[in-house]
Design a protein around this motif. Structure first.
Motif, PDB file in Angstrom:
ATOM      1  N   GLN A  79      -1.111  -0.823  47.097  1.00 37.66           N
ATOM      2  CA  GLN A  79      -2.217  -0.238  46.383  1.00 37.66           C
ATOM      3  C   GLN A  79      -1.560  -0.264  44.869  1.00 37.66           C
ATOM      4  O   GLN A  79      -0.568  -0.261  44.518  1.00 37.66           O
ATOM      5  CB  GLN A  79      -2.720   1.009  46.742  1.00 37.66           C
ATOM      6  CG  GLN A  79      -1.802   2.131  46.832  1.00 37.66           C
ATOM      7  CD  GLN A  79      -0.993   2.009  48.183  1.00 37.66           C
ATOM      8  OE1 GLN A  79      -1.016   1.164  49.188  1.00 37.66           O
ATOM      9  NE2 GLN A  79       0.030   3.092  48.340  1.00 37.66           N
TER      10      GLN A  79
ATOM     11  N   CYS B 180      -3.666  -0.161  51.046  1.00 41.65           N
ATOM     12  CA  CYS B 180      -2.676   0.585  51.828  1.00 41.65           C
ATOM     13  C   CYS B 180      -3.085   0.132  53.207  1.00 41.65           C
ATOM     14  O   CYS B 180      -2.578   0.488  54.243  1.00 41.65           O
ATOM     15  CB  CYS B 180      -3.047   1.968  51.529  1.00 41.65           C
ATOM     16  SG  CYS B 180      -4.876   2.445  51.437  1.00 41.65           S
TER      17      CYS B 180
ATOM     18  N   GLU C 288       4.135   2.120  52.065  1.00 38.28           N
ATOM     19  CA  GLU C 288       3.150   2.918  52.381  1.00 38.28           C
ATOM     20  C   GLU C 288       3.123   3.714  53.791  1.00 38.28           C
ATOM     21  O   GLU C 288       2.942   2.755  54.727  1.00 38.28           O
ATOM     22  CB  GLU C 288       1.895   2.135  51.904  1.00 38.28           C
ATOM     23  CG  GLU C 288       0.484   2.539  52.533  1.00 38.28           C
ATOM     24  CD  GLU C 288       0.381   4.211  51.941  1.00 38.28           C
ATOM     25  OE1 GLU C 288       0.808   4.404  50.810  1.00 38.28           O
ATOM     26  OE2 GLU C 288      -0.068   4.956  52.681  1.00 38.28           O
TER      27      GLU C 288
ATOM     28  N   SER D  85       1.123   5.215  55.630  1.00 36.97           N
ATOM     29  CA  SER D  85       0.138   5.222  56.396  1.00 36.97           C
ATOM     30  C   SER D  85       0.083   3.757  57.168  1.00 36.97           C
ATOM     31  O   SER D  85      -0.379   3.352  58.391  1.00 36.97           O
ATOM     32  CB  SER D  85      -1.389   5.339  55.959  1.00 36.97           C
ATOM     33  OG  SER D  85      -1.827   4.603  54.810  1.00 36.97           O
TER      34      SER D  85
ATOM     35  N   GLY E  21     -12.460   6.871  51.712  1.00 34.35           N
ATOM     36  CA  GLY E  21     -11.878   5.462  51.565  1.00 34.35           C
ATOM     37  C   GLY E  21     -10.244   5.986  51.697  1.00 34.35           C
ATOM     38  O   GLY E  21      -9.527   4.953  50.947  1.00 34.35           O
ATOM     39  N   CYS E  22      -9.827   6.826  52.345  1.00 34.85           N
ATOM     40  CA  CYS E  22      -8.446   7.076  52.487  1.00 34.85           C
ATOM     41  C   CYS E  22      -8.005   7.040  54.070  1.00 34.85           C
ATOM     42  O   CYS E  22      -8.464   7.975  54.807  1.00 34.85           O
ATOM     43  CB  CYS E  22      -7.923   8.304  51.695  1.00 34.85           C
ATOM     44  SG  CYS E  22      -6.436   8.696  51.979  1.00 34.85           S
ATOM     45  N   PRO E  23      -7.426   6.229  54.312  1.00 35.04           N
ATOM     46  CA  PRO E  23      -6.880   4.895  53.824  1.00 35.04           C
ATOM     47  C   PRO E  23      -7.997   3.850  53.564  1.00 35.04           C
ATOM     48  O   PRO E  23      -9.176   4.648  54.245  1.00 35.04           O
ATOM     49  CB  PRO E  23      -5.906   4.318  54.883  1.00 35.04           C
ATOM     50  CG  PRO E  23      -5.440   5.446  56.014  1.00 35.04           C
ATOM     51  CD  PRO E  23      -6.525   6.626  56.031  1.00 35.04           C
TER      52      PRO E  23
ATOM     53  N   CYS F  91      -7.034   4.647  44.804  1.00 32.63           N
ATOM     54  CA  CYS F  91      -7.678   5.871  45.316  1.00 32.63           C
ATOM     55  C   CYS F  91      -7.652   7.049  44.366  1.00 32.63           C
ATOM     56  O   CYS F  91      -6.731   6.797  43.331  1.00 32.63           O
ATOM     57  CB  CYS F  91      -7.389   6.352  46.589  1.00 32.63           C
ATOM     58  SG  CYS F  91      -5.380   6.959  46.613  1.00 32.63           S
TER      59      CYS F  91
ATOM     60  N   MET G  57      -3.676   7.855  44.242  1.00 32.47           N
ATOM     61  CA  MET G  57      -2.729   7.089  43.688  1.00 32.47           C
ATOM     62  C   MET G  57      -2.859   6.802  42.131  1.00 32.47           C
ATOM     63  O   MET G  57      -1.931   6.847  41.372  1.00 32.47           O
ATOM     64  CB  MET G  57      -2.862   5.780  44.353  1.00 32.47           C
ATOM     65  CG  MET G  57      -2.167   5.512  45.453  1.00 32.47           C
ATOM     66  SD  MET G  57      -0.481   5.524  45.223  1.00 32.47           S
ATOM     67  CE  MET G  57       0.088   6.485  46.613  1.00 32.47           C
TER      68      MET G  57
ATOM     69  N   LYS H  87      -5.196  13.031  54.967  1.00 33.71           N
ATOM     70  CA  LYS H  87      -4.143  12.761  54.200  1.00 33.71           C
ATOM     71  C   LYS H  87      -4.586  12.949  52.683  1.00 33.71           C
ATOM     72  O   LYS H  87      -3.855  13.482  51.874  1.00 33.71           O
ATOM     73  CB  LYS H  87      -3.982  11.266  54.200  1.00 33.71           C
ATOM     74  CG  LYS H  87      -3.004  10.765  53.272  1.00 33.71           C
ATOM     75  CD  LYS H  87      -2.270   9.289  53.509  1.00 33.71           C
ATOM     76  CE  LYS H  87      -1.361   8.782  52.167  1.00 33.71           C
ATOM     77  NZ  LYS H  87      -0.770   7.772  52.501  1.00 33.71           N
ATOM     78  N   GLN H  88      -5.970  12.483  52.241  1.00 35.58           N
ATOM     79  CA  GLN H  88      -6.337  12.735  51.009  1.00 35.58           C
ATOM     80  C   GLN H  88      -6.339  14.372  50.779  1.00 35.58           C
ATOM     81  O   GLN H  88      -6.148  14.793  49.517  1.00 35.58           O
ATOM     82  CB  GLN H  88      -7.487  12.002  50.863  1.00 35.58           C
ATOM     83  CG  GLN H  88      -7.675  11.784  49.198  1.00 35.58           C
ATOM     84  CD  GLN H  88      -7.124  10.977  48.568  1.00 35.58           C
ATOM     85  OE1 GLN H  88      -7.326  10.866  47.061  1.00 35.58           O
ATOM     86  NE2 GLN H  88      -6.345   9.933  49.116  1.00 35.58           N
TER      87      GLN H  88
HETATM   88 FE1  F3S Z   1      -4.616   4.410  50.666  1.00 37.46          FE
HETATM   89 FE2  F3S Z   1      -4.504   6.202  48.758  1.00 37.46          FE
HETATM   90 FE3  F3S Z   1      -5.016   7.165  51.114  1.00 37.46          FE
HETATM   91  S1  F3S Z   1      -3.160   4.415  48.918  1.00 37.46           S
HETATM   92  S2  F3S Z   1      -3.469   5.913  52.401  1.00 37.46           S
HETATM   93  S3  F3S Z   1      -6.282   5.678  49.875  1.00 37.46           S
HETATM   94  S4  F3S Z   1      -3.754   8.136  49.586  1.00 37.46           S
END
Ligand code: F3S
Length: 428
Positions: A93, A132, A151, A153, A312-314, A372, A375, A392-393
């Protein structure tokens, strides 16, 4: 370290100064780790772009991307010409979404610089997947393959779900791996280090992606950088649940590998996952632990008014984009809120073709790529309260942006975007 004849020749300059510098870096890195040798890799996930103003300034002083790569990927003060990659390499990413730069507060000059850098990367054979989740857009190593991935994840998915082998590499080691096709043989490349250390019994039903995120978040906090072996989770989870579970475990802890007994490839049985050694600890994830993980993730949520929802994380899969579009069908994002959804470029192209982007945009949301909010350190102007469906986010964003965060299911997040209020509920 023991070197093959080919590795010695690379170190001595046979393939030019950049490859020699890459070997020098790998040898210093390997010695520091106690690795006795290097291992061949043809699967690299790297960050190479000039992602900070400092790096862009460095490029502008005359040497361009060759100078940036020499300094920041090869640790070489001397700018050397960078040849094409020896190992298959894709880009992870970025720090912003080039097609939505204005929304992220990124200026035109930075986008132009990035586009030039992208052409430089293409000239070295690096694919601009910019995600990612490289494993959902074609970077799928075979079982047992040695990789060099960045990365967290993605690393945990590579080791645990695909059964390929990587440590969590950094910008320098992947740059060197890209040019040499080598990486130090240590950590998760070594079979003995892949054995389970902690036994986890799941004693409460897991309902959907949110609960898999909670499970991962709780386990990561318990085992830190060890290798959990999980049982009692019911039906084998799908790709999306695995993606959210791993991303969460690598955020609250430093988990790079796990085993789900009967579901992941190195755990046909608990005995196989532990490789004959006894678990150091027995852990139990029940309703109270699930609730505790949810409360920890929602600890700084206070105001119910939601300014911004990020999904959208990941990075979302095609199915997740389709699910979000279905949840938005016939609805509008609240005028005082915003919804950004992140996915890999290749999936955005599919979503465009399938009409999903149209549905999402008709609701007033955006489908974005390459980055994201964590990032890019970017959110819609004035954001104070966010809602997220990713543990995670939710773990990182409050610290990065100084915002309040709510964590819940995708449906709860879409509702928050459309009503402008958080109405998510704790797990039963
Ligand atoms: Fe991807 Fe951002 Fe989450 S790079 S894993 S969307 S913190």
């Amino acid at each position: 370290m023991q070197l093959t004849a080919d590795e010695r020749a690379m170190a001595e300059g046979r393939d030019g100064p950049a490859v020699a510098a890459a070997m020098d870096l790998l040898l210093r890195y390997g010695r520091a780790l106690g690795a006795e040798r290097l291992v061949e890799t043809d699967n690299v996930v790297a960050s190479i772009s000039a992602s900070t103003p400092f790096m862009r300034g460095f490029a502008a002083r005359g040497g361009g991307m060759d100078a940036v790569f020499s300094q920041f990927s090869l640790d070489s003060d001397q700018a050397v010409p960078i040849p094409p990659a020896r190992a298959r390499t894709v880009h992870t990413q970025l720090g912003f979404a080039p097609d939505h730069a204005a929304q992220m507060g990124v200026d035109e000059a930075t986008v132009t610089f990035y586009r030039q850098g992208e052409a430089w990367l293409a000239g070295r054979g690096v694919a601009a997947t910019n995600t990612c989740t490289p494993y959902v857009v074609g970077t799928v190593p075979r079982f047992g393959e040695h990789c060099a991935w960045m990365e967290s994840s993605a690393v945990i998915y590579c080791n645990s779900v695909l059964g390929a082998r990587t440590n969590t590499e950094g910008r320098e080691s992947v740059g060197a791996a890209m040019l040499t096709g080598r990486i130090p043989y240590w950590g998760y490349h070594v079979s003995a280090n892949r054995r389970g250390t902690h036994a986890v019994e799941v004693a409460t039903p897991l309902q959907g992606v949110r609960d898999w995120g909670l499970l991962g978040y709780w386990i990561g906090a318990q085992v830190q950088e060890r290798v959990p072996v999980v049982q009692g989770f019911g039906a084998a989870p799908d790709l999306v649940r695995l993606k959210h579970f791993g991303a969460a475990a690598s955020s609250s802890g430093g988990v790079e590998m796990y085993h789900l007994v009967g579901a992941t490839p190195e755990a046909p049985t608990a005995e196989a996952a532990f490789g004959g050694q006894a678990p150091r600890e027995q852990l139990r994830f029940g309703a109270a632990e699930k609730r505790a993980a949810w409360e920890r993730l929602n600890a700084n949520g206070d105001e119910r008014r939601v300014d911004y929802v990020m999904l959208g994380c990941p990075h979302y899969t095609f199915d997740q984009v389709a699910d979000a579009a279905a949840l938005l069908q016939g609805r509008r994002v609240h005028p005082d809120s915003a919804l950004w959804i992140f996915t890999p470029r290749a999936i955005k192209a599919q979503a465009d073709a399938a009409g999903l982007t149209r549905t999402i945009e008709a609701a007033g949301a955006l489908l974005m790529t390459d980055s994201c909010s964590a990032m890019s350190r970017a959110a819609p102007k004035g954001t104070r309260v966010v809602a997220l469906d990713s543990a995670k986010q939710a773990h990182y964003l409050p610290a990065i942006l100084g915002v309040q965060a709510w964590f819940g299911s995708t449906a709860e997040c879409v509702d928050a975007a459309c009503t402008g209020r958080w109405a998510g509920e704790a797990p039963a």
